[in-house]
Write a protein that holds these residues in place. Sequence first.
Motif, short mmCIF file in Angstrom:
data_model
loop_
_atom_site.label_atom_id
_atom_site.label_comp_id
_atom_site.label_asym_id
_atom_site.label_seq_id
_atom_site.Cartn_x
_atom_site.Cartn_y
_atom_site.Cartn_z
N ALA A 41 89.82 19.50 25.86
CA ALA A 41 88.76 19.68 24.87
C ALA A 41 87.41 19.18 25.39
O ALA A 41 86.37 19.77 25.09
CB ALA A 41 89.13 18.97 23.57
N ILE A 42 87.41 18.12 26.19
CA ILE A 42 86.16 17.64 26.78
C ILE A 42 85.58 18.70 27.70
O ILE A 42 84.37 19.01 27.65
CB ILE A 42 86.40 16.32 27.55
N LEU A 43 86.41 19.28 28.57
CA LEU A 43 85.93 20.31 29.49
C LEU A 43 85.44 21.53 28.73
O LEU A 43 84.38 22.10 29.05
CB LEU A 43 87.04 20.72 30.45
N LEU A 44 86.20 21.96 27.73
CA LEU A 44 85.82 23.14 26.95
C LEU A 44 84.50 22.91 26.22
O LEU A 44 83.61 23.78 26.22
CB LEU A 44 86.93 23.46 25.96
N ARG A 45 84.34 21.75 25.62
CA ARG A 45 83.11 21.50 24.86
C ARG A 45 81.90 21.45 25.78
O ARG A 45 80.81 21.92 25.42
CB ARG A 45 83.24 20.20 24.07
N GLY A 70 86.51 4.69 29.68
CA GLY A 70 85.20 4.32 30.20
C GLY A 70 84.38 5.52 30.60
O GLY A 70 84.73 6.66 30.29
N PRO A 71 83.27 5.29 31.30
CA PRO A 71 82.34 6.38 31.63
C PRO A 71 82.97 7.39 32.58
O PRO A 71 83.77 7.06 33.44
CB PRO A 71 81.17 5.64 32.32
N ALA A 72 82.57 8.64 32.39
CA ALA A 72 82.98 9.74 33.26
C ALA A 72 81.86 10.76 33.28
O ALA A 72 80.93 10.72 32.45
CB ALA A 72 84.29 10.36 32.80
N VAL A 73 81.94 11.69 34.21
CA VAL A 73 80.94 12.74 34.36
C VAL A 73 81.63 14.09 34.31
O VAL A 73 82.69 14.28 34.91
CB VAL A 73 80.16 12.58 35.69
N VAL A 74 81.02 15.03 33.58
CA VAL A 74 81.52 16.40 33.53
C VAL A 74 80.50 17.29 34.23
O VAL A 74 79.32 17.30 33.87
CB VAL A 74 81.70 16.89 32.08
N SER A 75 80.96 18.02 35.25
CA SER A 75 80.10 18.96 35.98
C SER A 75 80.50 20.38 35.60
O SER A 75 81.68 20.75 35.69
CB SER A 75 80.24 18.77 37.49
N VAL A 76 79.52 21.19 35.16
CA VAL A 76 79.76 22.56 34.73
C VAL A 76 79.02 23.50 35.68
O VAL A 76 77.79 23.45 35.78
CB VAL A 76 79.28 22.78 33.28
N THR A 77 79.75 24.35 36.38
CA THR A 77 79.16 25.25 37.37
C THR A 77 79.46 26.70 36.99
O THR A 77 80.63 27.07 36.89
CB THR A 77 79.74 24.98 38.77
N VAL A 91 84.57 20.23 35.96
CA VAL A 91 85.29 19.13 36.61
C VAL A 91 84.91 17.82 35.94
O VAL A 91 83.73 17.51 35.77
CB VAL A 91 84.97 19.07 38.12
N LEU A 92 85.93 17.06 35.58
CA LEU A 92 85.74 15.72 35.03
C LEU A 92 86.01 14.71 36.14
O LEU A 92 87.06 14.75 36.79
CB LEU A 92 86.70 15.48 33.86
N SER A 93 85.05 13.81 36.37
CA SER A 93 85.18 12.84 37.47
C SER A 93 84.92 11.43 36.96
O SER A 93 84.16 11.22 36.01
CB SER A 93 84.17 13.14 38.59
N GLN A 94 85.56 10.47 37.62
CA GLN A 94 85.26 9.05 37.41
C GLN A 94 85.05 8.41 38.79
O GLN A 94 85.88 8.60 39.69
CB GLN A 94 86.40 8.35 36.67
N HIS A 101 90.36 19.28 36.65
CA HIS A 101 89.65 20.47 37.10
C HIS A 101 89.99 21.63 36.17
O HIS A 101 91.17 21.89 35.90
CB HIS A 101 90.06 20.81 38.53
N GLY A 102 88.96 22.32 35.69
CA GLY A 102 89.20 23.42 34.77
C GLY A 102 88.40 24.66 35.11
O GLY A 102 87.33 24.58 35.72
#
Length: 263
Positions: A41-45, A70-77, A91-94, A101-102
């Motif tokens: 759901a995080i990636l989709l949103r 905790g903190p994370a980063v979502v990259s949308v390409t 991609v969700l990264s910490q 990876h989605g």
Amino acid sequence: MTHELDAATWSEPVSPGRRSVDLTDDWNTPAGTANGGYLLAILLRAALAESDKPDPLSVAVTYLKPTRPGPAVVSVTPVREGRRVSTFTVVLSQGDVPITHGVVSLHDVDLAGSQQHLDDVAPALPAPDDGIDPMADFPDELVPAVARRYTTRHAAVPGWIAGTPSGDPTAHFWIRPVDERPVDAFAAGAIVDAYPPVLADLGELASSTIQLTVHFWRRFTSDWVQMEVISRRAVDGFHDEDVRLWDQQGRLVATSRQIALLA
């Protein structure tokens, strides 16, 4: 009112295609890791926030390693932004390490075609008000965090919960967020992975999702959705799981398939 799912999956834009999110342990599984549906759901949103397409069409997520709160980063390409369908890598990264990876495809239902062919009929179930909450008598501390995010209504208490596994790895029930958030296509993406593995009725209680794909079949809202979960095979320490969701009008709204690791 901000519902739990919306608050837990929102990511703040940092720069074009890059968003920050705080992961919570409120959606953890019994293994102490974030539920796959929550991460999906995080990636989709994030993809929806970065696109002009309003409707999910498909999401395919591979879970690379466990998350931590905790903190994370979502990259949308963007991969391709078309008139009918736009596709993104998300991609969700910490700590600069990719953990989920989605590939997300979005579209606009208002621009979709009108062809129809369905043979997915919802199984007969008592209405939610007439169903049984199998977790009603369990103390909160014995219920996994992710299970406390949802309410279910069953026709009967599942065998594995009653202590008498049935030997049948299937389940049919009603489900909705515990805070009564209306279920839409976005929430359906989280819900398809909300239920414990149905292999529990074969005595297998520990399962970790490796890959999960969801297809969304319509734009909808529903107070409850009916969920069917089936595991057809377990081979060499892995198993599959198929899910179908119908709204309260009996319309198929989402389907999913996953492969998961048995502990």
